[in-house]
Design a protein around this motif. Structure first.
Motif, PDB file in Angstrom:
ATOM      1  N   ASP A  64       1.188  13.660  -5.994  1.00  0.00           N
ATOM      2  CA  ASP A  64       2.273  13.165  -6.825  1.00  0.00           C
ATOM      3  C   ASP A  64       3.800  13.223  -5.980  1.00  0.00           C
ATOM      4  O   ASP A  64       4.681  13.896  -6.334  1.00  0.00           O
ATOM      5  CB  ASP A  64       2.551  14.221  -8.064  1.00  0.00           C
ATOM      6  N   GLN A 112       5.474   8.375  -5.801  1.00  0.00           N
ATOM      7  CA  GLN A 112       4.258   7.936  -6.803  1.00  0.00           C
ATOM      8  C   GLN A 112       4.195   8.422  -8.168  1.00  0.00           C
ATOM      9  O   GLN A 112       3.499   8.173  -9.008  1.00  0.00           O
ATOM     10  CB  GLN A 112       2.946   8.802  -6.042  1.00  0.00           C
ATOM     11  N   ASN A 121       1.736   7.634 -11.448  1.00  0.00           N
ATOM     12  CA  ASN A 121       1.021   8.557 -12.085  1.00  0.00           C
ATOM     13  C   ASN A 121       1.329   8.426 -13.536  1.00  0.00           C
ATOM     14  O   ASN A 121       0.598   8.674 -14.483  1.00  0.00           O
ATOM     15  CB  ASN A 121       1.459   9.725 -11.393  1.00  0.00           C
ATOM     16  N   ALA A 123      -0.035   9.450   2.233  1.00  0.00           N
ATOM     17  CA  ALA A 123       1.077   9.130   1.160  1.00  0.00           C
ATOM     18  C   ALA A 123       2.572   9.390   2.418  1.00  0.00           C
ATOM     19  O   ALA A 123       3.398   8.698   2.198  1.00  0.00           O
ATOM     20  CB  ALA A 123       1.137  10.151   0.200  1.00  0.00           C
ATOM     21  N   ALA A 154      -0.713   2.417  -5.318  1.00  0.00           N
ATOM     22  CA  ALA A 154       0.314   3.345  -4.957  1.00  0.00           C
ATOM     23  C   ALA A 154      -0.271   4.737  -4.834  1.00  0.00           C
ATOM     24  O   ALA A 154       0.507   5.452  -4.020  1.00  0.00           O
ATOM     25  CB  ALA A 154       1.338   3.321  -5.817  1.00  0.00           C
ATOM     26  N   LEU A 155      -1.180   5.207  -5.328  1.00  0.00           N
ATOM     27  CA  LEU A 155      -2.091   6.361  -5.223  1.00  0.00           C
ATOM     28  C   LEU A 155      -3.110   6.555  -4.634  1.00  0.00           C
ATOM     29  O   LEU A 155      -3.977   7.614  -4.178  1.00  0.00           O
ATOM     30  CB  LEU A 155      -2.407   6.837  -6.764  1.00  0.00           C
TER      31      LEU A 155
END
Length: 261
Positions: free
Chosen positions: A3, A7, A11, A169, A228-229
């Motif tokens: 997270d 992000q 989420n 990330a 994105a995750l």
């Protein structure tokens, strides 16, 4: 568990859709928002936990945790396979050492002693070369993978094991951090961090959660949020799927390296 501030929106979108599906299926008391106010260890111990993600190692090592595994996520990132991931052992880019063995007597950074990716996989990677005694001169505990990256980049530590998804990330959203690093080795693979719910969650709600996961992973309208995750899907699972984590620990112990030191 993954997270990064960049992000958060992704989420939140996924949770918003999961919440909508759960309510439509009659689940009561579904939170409107994700809880970012508490430490994950406190959240894992909350008997009212509806949906979360946990590290697999404490699920095996901490008998006080009472969680039900729902699924294993699949990530499209380096060092990831089909519901598996590995850690990347990183050092400073300008460090002249060219092998893992050359880091004997240096300083290590770990995020947490109960971390699979930050400690258990780190220990497993070193176990074949440690021999008798300790490997590091010192081991510092940073509290987070990002903090371990910062510690290595700043020279406060020489080597750390960073979760492959976290590293991806950071490489995407904070490339200045990873630009200071080089990858020295890759750990063995283990199951990804499972999606979980409290053990007391009703069978009906568990079924609804699994349906919601199926739907959000397949929804084309959420493709950008999943990307994105680094999410590529998920595999339904139970606690038995975490057995390889315990096997990795047992192998390191059998090799004579039960404690990362």
């Amino acid at each position: 568990m993954y997270d990064h501030p960049a992000q958060h929106a992704a989420n939140d979108r996924l949770w918003g859709e999961i919440a909508r599906i759960l309510r439509a299926r009659g689940v009561a008391d579904v939170p409107d928002r994700l809880d970012r106010t508490r430490d994950v260890h406190a959240i894992w111990r909350d008997p009212a936990l509806l949906f979360g993600q946990a590290c697999g190692y404490p699920l095996l090592a901490d008998r006080a945790l009472s969680l039900r595994v729902l699924a294993l996520p699949v990530y499209d990132a380096p060092a990831c396979g089909r519901a598996t991931h590995a850690s990347l052992l990183v050092a400073r880019a300008d460090d002249g050492r060219d092998s893992l063995a050359a880091y004997r007597g240096t300083r290590a950074a770990i995020n947490d002693r109960l971390s699979n990716t930050g400690m258990n996989l780190f220990r497993a990677t070193l176990a074949p070369i440690v021999g008798e005694g300790t490997f590091f001169a010192d081991v510092i505990q940073t509290g987070a993978h990002r903090a371990s990256v910062v510690a290595v980049g700043a020279g406060a530590a020489d080597l750390a094991a960073i979760d492959g998804v976290t590293y991806a990330a950071l490489d995407r959203f904070e490339p200045a951090l990873t630009a200071k690093l080089k990858i020295v080795a890759r750990s063995p693979e283990s199951p990804t961090l499972p999606f979980v719910t409290a053990a007391a969650t009703s069978i009906e709600t568990v079924a609804a959660l699994r349906i919601a996961l199926d739907l959000v992973m397949a929804d084309p309208g959420l493709a950008d949020a999943r990307a994105a995750l680094f999410l590529a899907g998920h595999e339904p699972a139970s606690a038995a799927a975490l057995a390889p984590i315990a096997a990795i620990e047992a192998t390191a112990t059998a090799a004579g390296y039960p404690v990362l030191a």
